[in-house]
Design a protein around this motif. Sequence first.
Motif, PDB file in Angstrom:
ATOM      1  N   ALA A 107      12.864  -8.566 -31.927  1.00  0.00           N
ATOM      2  CA  ALA A 107      14.165  -8.431 -32.578  1.00  0.00           C
ATOM      3  C   ALA A 107      14.371  -9.552 -33.582  1.00  0.00           C
ATOM      4  CB  ALA A 107      15.281  -8.461 -31.541  1.00  0.00           C
TER       5      ALA A 107
ATOM      6  N   ASP B  90      19.790 -11.379 -35.755  1.00  0.00           N
ATOM      7  CA  ASP B  90      21.093 -10.738 -35.523  1.00  0.00           C
ATOM      8  C   ASP B  90      21.066  -9.765 -34.347  1.00  0.00           C
ATOM      9  OD1 ASP B  90      19.447  -8.935 -36.761  1.00  0.00           O
ATOM     10  OD2 ASP B  90      20.947  -8.174 -38.155  1.00  0.00           O
ATOM     11  N   GLY B  91      19.951  -9.679 -33.623  1.00  0.00           N
ATOM     12  CA  GLY B  91      19.869  -8.816 -32.446  1.00  0.00           C
ATOM     13  C   GLY B  91      19.420  -7.399 -32.732  1.00  0.00           C
ATOM     14  N   ARG B  92      19.046  -7.095 -33.963  1.00  0.00           N
ATOM     15  CA  ARG B  92      18.546  -5.759 -34.297  1.00  0.00           C
ATOM     16  C   ARG B  92      17.045  -5.721 -34.052  1.00  0.00           C
ATOM     17  NH1 ARG B  92      21.082  -1.871 -36.510  1.00  0.00           N
ATOM     18  NH2 ARG B  92      19.383  -1.207 -37.816  1.00  0.00           N
TER      19      ARG B  92
ATOM     20  N   SER C 288      12.652   1.008 -32.777  1.00  0.00           N
ATOM     21  CA  SER C 288      13.648   1.459 -31.809  1.00  0.00           C
ATOM     22  C   SER C 288      12.969   1.757 -30.471  1.00  0.00           C
ATOM     23  CB  SER C 288      14.380   2.695 -32.323  1.00  0.00           C
ATOM     24  OG  SER C 288      13.493   3.774 -32.463  1.00  0.00           O
TER      25      SER C 288
ATOM     26  N   LYS D 227      18.632   0.500 -31.040  1.00  0.00           N
ATOM     27  CA  LYS D 227      18.101  -0.378 -32.068  1.00  0.00           C
ATOM     28  C   LYS D 227      18.662  -1.790 -31.969  1.00  0.00           C
ATOM     29  CE  LYS D 227      16.889   2.908 -35.573  1.00  0.00           C
ATOM     30  NZ  LYS D 227      16.039   2.524 -36.668  1.00  0.00           N
ATOM     31  N   THR D 228      19.370  -2.084 -30.864  1.00  0.00           N
ATOM     32  CA  THR D 228      19.931  -3.414 -30.700  1.00  0.00           C
ATOM     33  C   THR D 228      19.627  -3.946 -29.303  1.00  0.00           C
ATOM     34  OG1 THR D 228      22.038  -2.505 -29.947  1.00  0.00           O
ATOM     35  CG2 THR D 228      21.850  -3.007 -32.295  1.00  0.00           C
ATOM     36  N   LEU D 229      19.719  -5.261 -29.152  1.00  0.00           N
ATOM     37  CA  LEU D 229      19.553  -5.885 -27.852  1.00  0.00           C
ATOM     38  C   LEU D 229      20.796  -5.606 -27.011  1.00  0.00           C
ATOM     39  CD1 LEU D 229      18.148  -9.365 -28.952  1.00  0.00           C
ATOM     40  CD2 LEU D 229      16.859  -7.417 -28.077  1.00  0.00           C
TER      41      LEU D 229
ATOM     42  N   HIS E  25      22.167  -0.526 -22.533  1.00  0.00           N
ATOM     43  CA  HIS E  25      22.446   0.807 -23.059  1.00  0.00           C
ATOM     44  C   HIS E  25      22.356   1.811 -21.918  1.00  0.00           C
ATOM     45  CE1 HIS E  25      21.998  -0.692 -27.188  1.00  0.00           C
ATOM     46  NE2 HIS E  25      20.991  -1.422 -26.700  1.00  0.00           N
TER      47      HIS E  25
ATOM     48  N   SER F 201      14.956  -9.609 -25.933  1.00  0.00           N
ATOM     49  CA  SER F 201      14.058 -10.057 -26.980  1.00  0.00           C
ATOM     50  C   SER F 201      12.784 -10.627 -26.396  1.00  0.00           C
ATOM     51  CB  SER F 201      14.763 -11.126 -27.812  1.00  0.00           C
ATOM     52  OG  SER F 201      13.929 -11.553 -28.856  1.00  0.00           O
TER      53      SER F 201
END
Length: 148
Positions: free
Chosen positions: A83, A86-88, A92, A122-124, A127, A147
């Motif tokens: 990642a 910014d955590g993106r 994916s 797509k983010t940390l 989910h 990450s």
Amino acid sequence: MKLILTREVSGLGLAGDIVEVADGYGRNFLVPRGAAIAWTKGAEKQIAQIKRSRDQREIRDLGHAREIKNDLEKLAVKLSARAGKDGRLFGSITAGDVATAVKNAGGPTLDRKRISIDGHIKTLGTHSVTVELHPDVVAVVPVTVESM
């Protein structure tokens, strides 16, 4: 035309089923896409192997599906991915990644086709992923993406 399905085809059958379809549908759609093979006497071994692998993954009944649902919802499923600051994520998380992570966390072997991810991961963070175990039983599995 008589064919043997090699994977699930909605509205037609499951892998290992012998189906009778129109010649054009079989010749132009199912066989070229690898969803079916032509029926021959020698294909009986292939049918047996496909059915054995399907039986290993298949949920036996509604009670079994509820047991698996309870086990899945208790699991701590964690994935690591690369990642940015910014955590993106770079890429994916896919249904196949989730199925592998569930197996590694001590859960059952899941068919990636039964795993549904709302949008893309797509983010940390944590989910929710849904898994259809049975037409009446759907498990919601929390997946934590960390990450590397």
